[in-house]
Design an enzyme around this catalytic site. Structure first.
Site, PDB file in Angstrom:
ATOM      1  N   GLU A  39       5.527  -4.592 -10.431  1.00  0.00           N
ATOM      2  CA  GLU A  39       6.231  -4.268 -11.667  1.00  0.00           C
ATOM      3  C   GLU A  39       5.287  -4.607 -12.824  1.00  0.00           C
ATOM      4  OE1 GLU A  39       9.978  -6.260 -12.396  1.00  0.00           O
ATOM      5  OE2 GLU A  39      10.249  -5.100 -14.243  1.00  0.00           O
ATOM      6  N   ARG A 296       5.076 -14.771   1.508  1.00  0.00           N
ATOM      7  CA  ARG A 296       4.226 -14.710   0.323  1.00  0.00           C
ATOM      8  C   ARG A 296       3.213 -15.845   0.356  1.00  0.00           C
ATOM      9  NH1 ARG A 296       6.085 -14.711  -4.986  1.00  0.00           N
ATOM     10  NH2 ARG A 296       7.486 -13.075  -4.371  1.00  0.00           N
ATOM     11  N   LYS A 306       4.801 -14.720 -12.132  1.00  0.00           N
ATOM     12  CA  LYS A 306       4.404 -14.127 -13.406  1.00  0.00           C
ATOM     13  C   LYS A 306       5.117 -14.808 -14.565  1.00  0.00           C
ATOM     14  CE  LYS A 306       4.873  -9.872 -11.591  1.00  0.00           C
ATOM     15  NZ  LYS A 306       4.992  -8.419 -11.482  1.00  0.00           N
TER      16      LYS A 306
HETATM   17  P1  ATP Z   1       6.269 -12.962  -9.137  1.00  0.00           P
HETATM   18  O1  ATP Z   1       7.359 -13.499  -8.252  1.00  0.00           O
HETATM   19  O2  ATP Z   1       4.999 -13.718  -9.076  1.00  0.00           O
HETATM   20  O3  ATP Z   1       6.686 -12.710 -10.512  1.00  0.00           O
HETATM   21  P2  ATP Z   1       6.827 -10.414  -8.131  1.00  0.00           P
HETATM   22  O4  ATP Z   1       7.195 -10.458  -6.706  1.00  0.00           O
HETATM   23  O5  ATP Z   1       7.911 -10.287  -9.122  1.00  0.00           O
HETATM   24  O6  ATP Z   1       5.867 -11.611  -8.469  1.00  0.00           O
HETATM   25  P3  ATP Z   1       5.901  -7.755  -8.113  1.00  0.00           P
HETATM   26  O7  ATP Z   1       5.186  -7.091  -9.199  1.00  0.00           O
HETATM   27  O8  ATP Z   1       7.296  -7.367  -7.843  1.00  0.00           O
HETATM   28  O9  ATP Z   1       5.791  -9.292  -8.415  1.00  0.00           O
HETATM   29  O10 ATP Z   1       5.068  -7.737  -6.761  1.00  0.00           O
HETATM   30  C1  ATP Z   1       4.410  -6.630  -6.246  1.00  0.00           C
HETATM   31  C2  ATP Z   1       4.194  -6.828  -4.775  1.00  0.00           C
HETATM   32  O11 ATP Z   1       3.445  -8.022  -4.539  1.00  0.00           O
HETATM   33  C3  ATP Z   1       5.498  -6.998  -4.041  1.00  0.00           C
HETATM   34  O12 ATP Z   1       5.437  -6.216  -2.867  1.00  0.00           O
HETATM   35  C4  ATP Z   1       5.565  -8.455  -3.722  1.00  0.00           C
HETATM   36  O13 ATP Z   1       6.265  -8.667  -2.548  1.00  0.00           O
HETATM   37  C5  ATP Z   1       4.086  -8.827  -3.606  1.00  0.00           C
HETATM   38  N1  ATP Z   1       3.872 -10.241  -3.945  1.00  0.00           N
HETATM   39  C6  ATP Z   1       4.274 -10.881  -5.048  1.00  0.00           C
HETATM   40  N2  ATP Z   1       3.953 -12.197  -5.014  1.00  0.00           N
HETATM   41  C7  ATP Z   1       3.310 -12.384  -3.835  1.00  0.00           C
HETATM   42  C8  ATP Z   1       2.732 -13.521  -3.185  1.00  0.00           C
HETATM   43  N3  ATP Z   1       2.736 -14.727  -3.753  1.00  0.00           N
HETATM   44  N4  ATP Z   1       2.171 -13.340  -1.977  1.00  0.00           N
HETATM   45  C9  ATP Z   1       2.140 -12.123  -1.403  1.00  0.00           C
HETATM   46  N5  ATP Z   1       2.656 -11.012  -1.948  1.00  0.00           N
HETATM   47  C10 ATP Z   1       3.249 -11.127  -3.141  1.00  0.00           C
HETATM   48 MG    MG Z   2       9.302  -8.682  -8.244  1.00  0.00          MG
END
Ligand code: ATP
Ligand code: MG
Length: 590
Positions: A39, A296, A306
């Site tokens: 996102e 993750r 983020k």
């Molecule tokens: P955050 O929780 O850090 O804000 P998010 O999951 O909201 O991150 P997205 O932009 O939705 O961030 O993530 C894009 C992709 O990256 C998704 O498929 C998510 O599952 C993966 N992702 C996010 N954080 C991790 C992580 N710590 N390890 C592995 N994959 C991740």
């Molecule tokens: Mg997300």
């Protein structure tokens, strides 16, 4: 530069790759298609790097493709700044690795020959080698997603609900049916059209899938699939005032793009029944995409969401998203880390189903391993102390041959000037040293790297009590090839010629947090390391005047460094990428 380290690492094996291999062997899909769906509401961090390496890695290993897709269904939090940074970070991370992901959507390659089985076929034009990855946008499918919503309504599988968010929450929690659940198809179609036309204020209506009132999995209790948002979208402008929810948009975007394996992190496991329900309910032509979940990445000594990283940026606790102390891809890059080191790290940690905590030392190891192979060795003094070699003439001048990189037989040598006045590092002299101190002391000897043995004869103090200079003598018979070349001397230290040295601003970065799990009690900012950045003016050997952003340097006996983009003509700025040894592990053993 074509370096052996650019060769692809051997493909790892894990439970997701096993599934993909099985599907590929069974010929279940025409082509393996994965996607990385961030996102655009912040910069990517090293956790995302794990997901990027997994998704692009699988595409590469199985002759498939991987899409970078902006999961941009929540316009209020999203911005083109993030779209741009994400695109740049992904391209950086997979450069030298992506050429084998055939059919990446690339600049200028129009996706011709669209619909195959109601899906877009993006793979007619294959990416030229080295092409940049261009993002796909979930918001490009808003028309199709809207049509799918209309189809659900027509099938009696979705309804417009007039309750507000709190009421919906409460009804879902307690397993109660919405009073609007049994509206007629005509009424639902009319209301949904009017939602789309902007007739209603935000929060007044939503579109909900009609699945279950009280399913054990709360995500299946008549979930929201569309909501009203009178907000301009960074990609679609003012075209829409209703936006699909993540769960509705995601599976359909996967479907539209022909994704075969939709890989995400464990928290989405509970959403999987909904993912499958939507695709099944719409009766879409097979094959359908399937979702798989993995753990993750969590890393010690940092935070990795983020939202928290944004707090650090907004509260100016760091200089920006790309502050070299940040766990963001842009911060790690700015610190001087190579993409291949990050990829090696991502491969090394593996893919599992169980949440865990990875030691940052594993990342440090991958970084050192890479830099040790390619870094050019240089002499630089971070905290200079003057040495005067009293038995040399004022205009004494000699040059030593210094090896550029002992790990690279083709690396060659450079000249290092040696004169009567030198700088050494303050750490390498002690007036009253502890036992086993093999560096310079009053009356003691030390070898100068690439050069002679010197002896400290006199310590001259400044008015403030500090050291003004160390008066030493040099034994000119102790150089390589000299009659006393082999004379034993326990310590060797780095140095630079005072008259030839050039100044550089050196930013000594350390861990941003002082504890392994800064957010364990939810107050991560209380554990910020007050010494995570120290700036010094170093004295560097003259060859560093030609330093370039592509090169990496090992300041001998100190650490690895890379040029920072703040460098200007006449003002070098170096970032410490990583120390030579793990100072933290040593600290803890004490
Ligand atoms: P955050 O929780 O850090 O804000 P998010 O999951 O909201 O991150 P997205 O932009 O939705 O961030 O993530 C894009 C992709 O990256 C998704 O498929 C998510 O599952 C993966 N992702 C996010 N954080 C991790 C992580 N710590 N390890 C592995 N994959 C991740
Ligand atoms: Mg997300």
């Amino acid at each position: 530069m074509n370096h052996p380290a650019d060769a692809p690492s051997p493909a790892p094996s894990d439970f997701i790759r096993d599934v993909v291999a099985g599907d590929a062997q069974a010929g279940k899909y025409r082509k393996i298609v994965t996607r990385f769906p961030p996102e655009p509401n912040g910069y990517l961090h090293i956790g995302h790097a794990k997901s990027i390496c997994l998704n692009f890695g699988i595409a590469r290993e199985f002759g498939g493709v991987c899409h970078l897709r902006m999961d941009d269904t929540n316009p209020a939090k999203e911005d083109v700044e993030y779209v741009d940074s994400i695109t740049a970070d992904v391209n950086w991370l997979i450069s030298g690795f992506a050429d084998q992901c055939l059919g990446l959507k690339v600049k200028g390659a129009a996706p011709e020959g669209r619909l195959v089985d109601g899906r877009q076929d993006f793979y007619l034009g294959e990416a030229p080698a080295g092409a940049a990855v261009e993002p796909f946008y979930a918001s490009d499918y808003f028309d199709q997603i809207y049509q799918f919503a209309v189809q659900l309504i027509r099938q009696g599988k979705a309804f417009v609900c007039d309750m507000n968010a709190e009421q919906i929450d409460e009804y879902r929690r307690t397993g109660k049916a919405s009073p609007f659940r049994d509206r007629s198809v005509e009424e639902n179609l009319d209301l949904f059209t009017r939602m789309k036309n902007g007739e209603f204020p935000e929060g007044s209506h939503t579109l909900r899938a009609k699945i279950s009132v009280d399913a054990p999995n709360i995500w299946m209790r008549d979930p929201l699939i569309y909501r009203i948002r009178h907000v301009e979208h960074h990609h679609t402008g003012a075209a829409w005032c209703i936006y699909p929810m993540y769960d509705f948009a995601h599976c359909l975007s996967d479907y539209i793009e022909g994704v075969t394996h939709s890989i995400c992190t464990l928290e989405f496991e509970v959403h999987r029944p909904l993912y499958d329900w939507i695709l099944e309910a719409l009766n879409l032509p097979r094959p359908l995409p399937h979702q798989y979940e993995f753990a993750r990445l969590n890393l010690t000594y940092t935070v990795m969401s983020k939202r928290k990283l944004m707090q650090l940026v907004n509260e100016r606790l760091v200089s920006g998203w790309d502050d070299p102390r940040m766990p963001t891809i842009s911060g790690i890059r700015r610190r001087g880390v190579h993409a291949r080191a990050l990829r090696d790290f991502a491969y090394h940690i593996g893919i599992t189903k169980y949440d865990g905590l990875t030691e940052v030392g594993v990342l440090d190891h991958a970084i050192r391993d890479d830099l040790n192979r390619i870094a050019l060795r240089k002499l630089a003094v971070l905290r200079p102390v003057k040495i005067v070699l009293t038995n040399l003439d004022a205009d004494y001048f000699e040059e030593f041959d210094a090896v550029n990189n002992p790990a690279d037989p083709q690396g060659g040598t450079r000249k290092v000037p040696f004169t009567r006045e030198l700088f050494i590092d303050a750490d390498d002299f002690m007036e009253v040293p502890p036992p086993k101190y093999f560096r310079l002391r009053p009356g003691g000897e030390v070898r100068l790297k690439y050069g002679y043995i010197i002896k400290c004869e006199e310590v001259v103090k400044a008015a403030d009590g500090g050291i003004a200079e160390l008066r030493c003598t040099v034994d000119l018979t102790t150089k390589r090839g000299g009659v006393n070349e082999g004379r034993k001397c326990k310590g060797t230290i780095h140095w630079v010629s005072a008259s030839h040295a050039i100044d550089a601003e050196v930013r000594l970065y350390d861990r941003l947090f002082t504890v392994p799990e800064p957010d364990a009690e939810g107050n991560f900012k209380a554990h910020l390391n007050p010494h995570s950045l120290e700036v010094v003016t170093a004295k560097c050997e003259p060859s560093l005047a030609a330093a370039s952003p592509e090169e990496r340097y090992q300041f001998e006996r100190l650490a690895y460094f890379a040029l920072d983009p703040d460098t200007k003509p006449g003002h070098l700025v170096f970032n410490r990428t990583i120390t030579l040894k793990d100072a933290w592990a040593k600290e803890q053993k004490k």
